[in-house]
Every structure is written in structure tokens, then in C-alpha cells.
Scaffold this motif. Sequence first.
Motif, PDB file in Angstrom:
ATOM      1  N   ASP A   1     103.665  95.241 -20.856  1.00 44.70           N
ATOM      2  CA  ASP A   1     103.854  94.496 -19.540  1.00 44.70           C
ATOM      3  C   ASP A   1     103.215  95.172 -18.283  1.00 44.70           C
ATOM      4  O   ASP A   1     102.438  94.739 -17.299  1.00 44.70           O
ATOM      5  CB  ASP A   1     105.408  94.365 -19.244  1.00 44.70           C
ATOM      6  CG  ASP A   1     106.008  93.316 -20.136  1.00 44.70           C
ATOM      7  OD1 ASP A   1     105.398  92.639 -20.655  1.00 44.70           O
ATOM      8  OD2 ASP A   1     107.481  93.371 -19.925  1.00 44.70           O
TER       9      ASP A   1
ATOM     10  N   GLU B   1      99.639  91.761 -15.120  1.00 50.05           N
ATOM     11  CA  GLU B   1     100.452  90.335 -15.168  1.00 50.05           C
ATOM     12  C   GLU B   1      99.946  89.124 -15.214  1.00 50.05           C
ATOM     13  O   GLU B   1      98.528  89.180 -15.051  1.00 50.05           O
ATOM     14  CB  GLU B   1     101.098  90.585 -13.612  1.00 50.05           C
ATOM     15  CG  GLU B   1     102.190  91.574 -13.231  1.00 50.05           C
ATOM     16  CD  GLU B   1     102.734  91.364 -11.928  1.00 50.05           C
ATOM     17  OE1 GLU B   1     102.695  90.443 -11.271  1.00 50.05           O
ATOM     18  OE2 GLU B   1     103.228  92.366 -11.261  1.00 50.05           O
ATOM     19  N   ILE B   2     100.630  88.353 -16.022  1.00 53.77           N
ATOM     20  CA  ILE B   2     100.103  87.212 -16.328  1.00 53.77           C
ATOM     21  C   ILE B   2     101.062  86.021 -15.473  1.00 53.77           C
ATOM     22  O   ILE B   2     102.067  85.899 -15.394  1.00 53.77           O
ATOM     23  CB  ILE B   2     100.296  86.687 -17.903  1.00 53.77           C
ATOM     24  CG1 ILE B   2      99.421  87.456 -18.876  1.00 53.77           C
ATOM     25  CG2 ILE B   2     100.053  85.048 -18.012  1.00 53.77           C
ATOM     26  CD1 ILE B   2      99.761  87.314 -20.180  1.00 53.77           C
ATOM     27  N   ASN B   3     100.097  85.281 -14.815  1.00 58.30           N
ATOM     28  CA  ASN B   3     100.616  84.350 -13.622  1.00 58.30           C
ATOM     29  C   ASN B   3     101.148  82.978 -14.503  1.00 58.30           C
ATOM     30  O   ASN B   3     100.403  82.571 -15.332  1.00 58.30           O
ATOM     31  CB  ASN B   3      99.753  84.068 -12.697  1.00 58.30           C
ATOM     32  CG  ASN B   3     100.572  83.142 -11.587  1.00 58.30           C
ATOM     33  OD1 ASN B   3     101.456  82.631 -11.809  1.00 58.30           O
ATOM     34  ND2 ASN B   3      99.776  83.146 -10.494  1.00 58.30           N
ATOM     35  N   GLU B   4     102.586  82.714 -14.491  1.00 58.90           N
ATOM     36  CA  GLU B   4     102.798  81.647 -15.363  1.00 58.90           C
ATOM     37  C   GLU B   4     102.299  80.155 -15.082  1.00 58.90           C
ATOM     38  O   GLU B   4     102.230  79.356 -15.751  1.00 58.90           O
ATOM     39  CB  GLU B   4     104.518  81.451 -15.137  1.00 58.90           C
ATOM     40  CG  GLU B   4     105.360  82.597 -15.820  1.00 58.90           C
ATOM     41  CD  GLU B   4     105.556  82.240 -17.319  1.00 58.90           C
ATOM     42  OE1 GLU B   4     105.251  81.232 -17.847  1.00 58.90           O
ATOM     43  OE2 GLU B   4     105.789  83.403 -18.017  1.00 58.90           O
ATOM     44  N   ALA B   5     101.951  80.443 -13.723  1.00 63.41           N
ATOM     45  CA  ALA B   5     100.952  79.033 -13.230  1.00 63.41           C
ATOM     46  C   ALA B   5      99.610  78.855 -14.047  1.00 63.41           C
ATOM     47  O   ALA B   5      99.106  77.814 -13.835  1.00 63.41           O
ATOM     48  CB  ALA B   5     100.691  79.035 -11.793  1.00 63.41           C
ATOM     49  N   ASP B   6      99.129  80.130 -14.547  1.00 60.85           N
ATOM     50  CA  ASP B   6      98.105  79.913 -15.375  1.00 60.85           C
ATOM     51  C   ASP B   6      98.061  79.385 -16.861  1.00 60.85           C
ATOM     52  O   ASP B   6      97.209  79.647 -17.593  1.00 60.85           O
ATOM     53  CB  ASP B   6      97.170  81.355 -15.449  1.00 60.85           C
ATOM     54  CG  ASP B   6      96.852  82.018 -14.000  1.00 60.85           C
ATOM     55  OD1 ASP B   6      96.453  80.835 -12.953  1.00 60.85           O
ATOM     56  OD2 ASP B   6      96.518  82.912 -13.683  1.00 60.85           O
TER      57      ASP B   6
ATOM     58  N   HIS C   1      95.675  79.959 -21.954  1.00 63.73           N
ATOM     59  CA  HIS C   1      95.374  80.479 -20.735  1.00 63.73           C
ATOM     60  C   HIS C   1      94.338  80.081 -19.853  1.00 63.73           C
ATOM     61  O   HIS C   1      93.267  80.210 -20.417  1.00 63.73           O
ATOM     62  CB  HIS C   1      95.237  82.201 -20.983  1.00 63.73           C
ATOM     63  CG  HIS C   1      95.276  82.865 -19.581  1.00 63.73           C
ATOM     64  ND1 HIS C   1      94.107  83.637 -19.090  1.00 63.73           N
ATOM     65  CD2 HIS C   1      96.165  83.359 -18.615  1.00 63.73           C
ATOM     66  CE1 HIS C   1      94.132  84.214 -18.083  1.00 63.73           C
ATOM     67  NE2 HIS C   1      95.579  84.202 -17.577  1.00 63.73           N
TER      68      HIS C   1
ATOM     69  N   ARG D   1      98.869  88.396 -24.763  1.00 69.06           N
ATOM     70  CA  ARG D   1      98.781  89.628 -23.808  1.00 69.06           C
ATOM     71  C   ARG D   1      97.445  90.325 -24.771  1.00 69.06           C
ATOM     72  O   ARG D   1      96.704  90.835 -23.935  1.00 69.06           O
ATOM     73  CB  ARG D   1      99.938  90.411 -23.808  1.00 69.06           C
ATOM     74  CG  ARG D   1     100.850  89.702 -22.715  1.00 69.06           C
ATOM     75  CD  ARG D   1     102.077  90.512 -22.532  1.00 69.06           C
ATOM     76  NE  ARG D   1     102.775  90.343 -21.386  1.00 69.06           N
ATOM     77  CZ  ARG D   1     102.554  90.276 -20.197  1.00 69.06           C
ATOM     78  NH1 ARG D   1     101.559  91.062 -19.928  1.00 69.06           N
ATOM     79  NH2 ARG D   1     103.544  89.737 -19.284  1.00 69.06           N
TER      80      ARG D   1
END
Length: 364
Positions: free
Chosen positions: A212, A216-221, A248, A275
Motif C-alpha cells: 500500500d 495509491e490507486i484511485n478507485e475512480a480510475d 486500470h 498493484r
Amino acid sequence: MMKLPRAKLEQLLARHAEIENALAHGAEGDEYVRLGREFSDLSPLVEQVRILKAAEQDLAGARELLADSASDPEMLALAESEVERLEERIDELSHEVRLALLPRDAMDERNVILEVRAGTGGDEAALFAGDLFRMYSRYAAERGWSVEVLSESEGTMGGYKEIIAAVQGRGAYARLKFESGVHRVQRVPATEAGGRIHTSAATVAVLPEAQDVDFEINEADLRVDVFRAQGAGGQHVNKTESAVRITHVPTGTVVVVQDDRSQHRNRARAMGLLRARLLDEERLKAEAGRAAERKGQVGSGDRSERIRTYNFPQGRVTDHRINLTLYKLDEVMQGIALDEIIAALLTEHQAALLAAQDHDQVRG
């Protein structure tokens, strides 16, 4: 052999003592954990330096004895033998210290996402991909690591068109990272009536497991699709939509996981795989900028690079990056002798890093 950076070693010894004192007197919570990790990282090097210093003191004593024994032939021979032995020992210890000083890959201790895909060669390539996956599974078992299949697509005659697994164990990435690339096989397929040797290939990708804190991975992406898992020959097909496909959107990276009957677990595994893929892409971009520096190192790790050939008729395995050939094909495929190849690759890699370090030291 290049001289050791004595000033740097003294600084590291002082830092080790400083941390030891802080751990014994007052460090708490996150600070204690952070210092404990740094202390643990430094301790092997510090122990090697202490052994080296002790050997150097013994050598100084042996040389004094040599100077005092000029008139005693028996003592002179004994002192000369001891000086010679200690000089060889100090060379070995100095080399070990230099290796310990090499910059460590921060990913080395991480778990691995292992991806094996059939390449050119049709059904035979899928069978070979299956052989490679079994080789890595057996190698993992030899080292006490666990292997968990995340996704698989079977070949029509057996083996795999693609199989993706998580390999968990200490130092997994450090040992397996040299396996990325194209693996070529030369053998007579079981379906070949004429006894002709065929050449086919499989591609291996070894990705360090992402954490983590890496990014960071943006959930919106993300675009998440669920669907019914596809079973081989219609067997064991889930009646519920448990399979998960995550895209993604910014990079177009797509992962699919459907091996578990739980949609929740499949999604968690798919996120872990995503990830790892995104982290690998970032690492490849960064490494591309250092391509010139890496020419002398062990291959490029490029997935398109042919790294190894497995010749079954001759019972040999050749790693093309270091021109190493072993006539131990069966033992390699069983995962037993694979570490001989990996150890040789690691030694070559360390030699390249030492050469670069020496070059920088001369320029500095």
C-alpha cells in the motif's frame, strides 16, 4: 582488490552502536520498530567488520612474530605459514564486506507474483509453460515458500496458456527476479510421430508484490466487472458471478481472477495482482532511464529477451546471459538444481555491481 572504504565502515559501526544504545534506553512505539529494523539490517555487516578487524590484528601479531623469528628456522616457517593463511583470510573477509556494502534492492525481501505464459509453439508451448510452473513450484517447496494460484488458463493438450501465482517466502524476489524473460525448449513432442525435435517457448514474468505504501490507486480510475467463472470443459463452473476483471483505465492494465468461488476473495487477489503490475511498470520506466549503466549487468530482465534454453535430447540447460551450461536437465526441472543457475546469476550480478562501485571509487 580495491581498498575498503574505512571511513564509511567506521561511520556504520558508530551508527550501529548509537542505535543499540537508543533501543536499550528509551526508544518506543514506531521509533523502536524503525530503529530495530535498521539495527537488524546493519548487524550482519557489523559482525563481518568485527571478524575482519580481529583477523587484521592477528596478522599484525603474526608479522611481529615473523620479524622476531629470523634466527629460528622452525618458528620462521610457522610464522610465514600463519601470515600467508591470514592474508588469504583477510582477502576473503574484505570481499564479503564489500558485498555487504552493495546497495540492496528494496524489493528483494518481498513476495512475488509469478506469471508464466505459453509463447510460440502451440500446444507444446503450453505443455512447456506447465513444466516451468511445476519447476518453480518445486523450487519454492525446497525453500519453504508457499505458492497460491491466482489465475490459470489451461492448454488444450495440457499445461497452461497462462498461469499466475503468488509466491510467498522470505527473499522470494531476490532469488526469482533473474527468471524474467523468454525460456526456450528443444525436444520431441509426444504428439510428434516422426521423432523430430521442435523448438517452442514460454515467457516468465516475476513481479515484486506491491504494498500500500508504494503508491495509491484511485478507485475512480478502476472499472470492475464481475462475471461467471469459465471452467475447463464445462466442469466446476460457478453458477454465481464470482470472477472479477479489473481495468486500470489510465494505463489500460487489465487483470482477471476467477479461481476462487468467492467474489470478495477474487477481487482482493485481483487488486494485489493489479498493484504488482503497476509497480512493475513504474520500475521498468525508471530502469529504462538507466539502461546505459546496466549494459554490463546480468541481462536486462526484458520479457522479450531469450534468457535460457532447455535441450531435452542432450539433457542440458544453458543460461545465455552468463554462458552457463549444466547437464542436469532433470534436476533443474525438478527444482533441485535450479538454484545452481540462480546462484551463478546472483554472483555475476554482484560482480557487475562491484565493478561499477570500483569505477565510481576511482573516478571519485
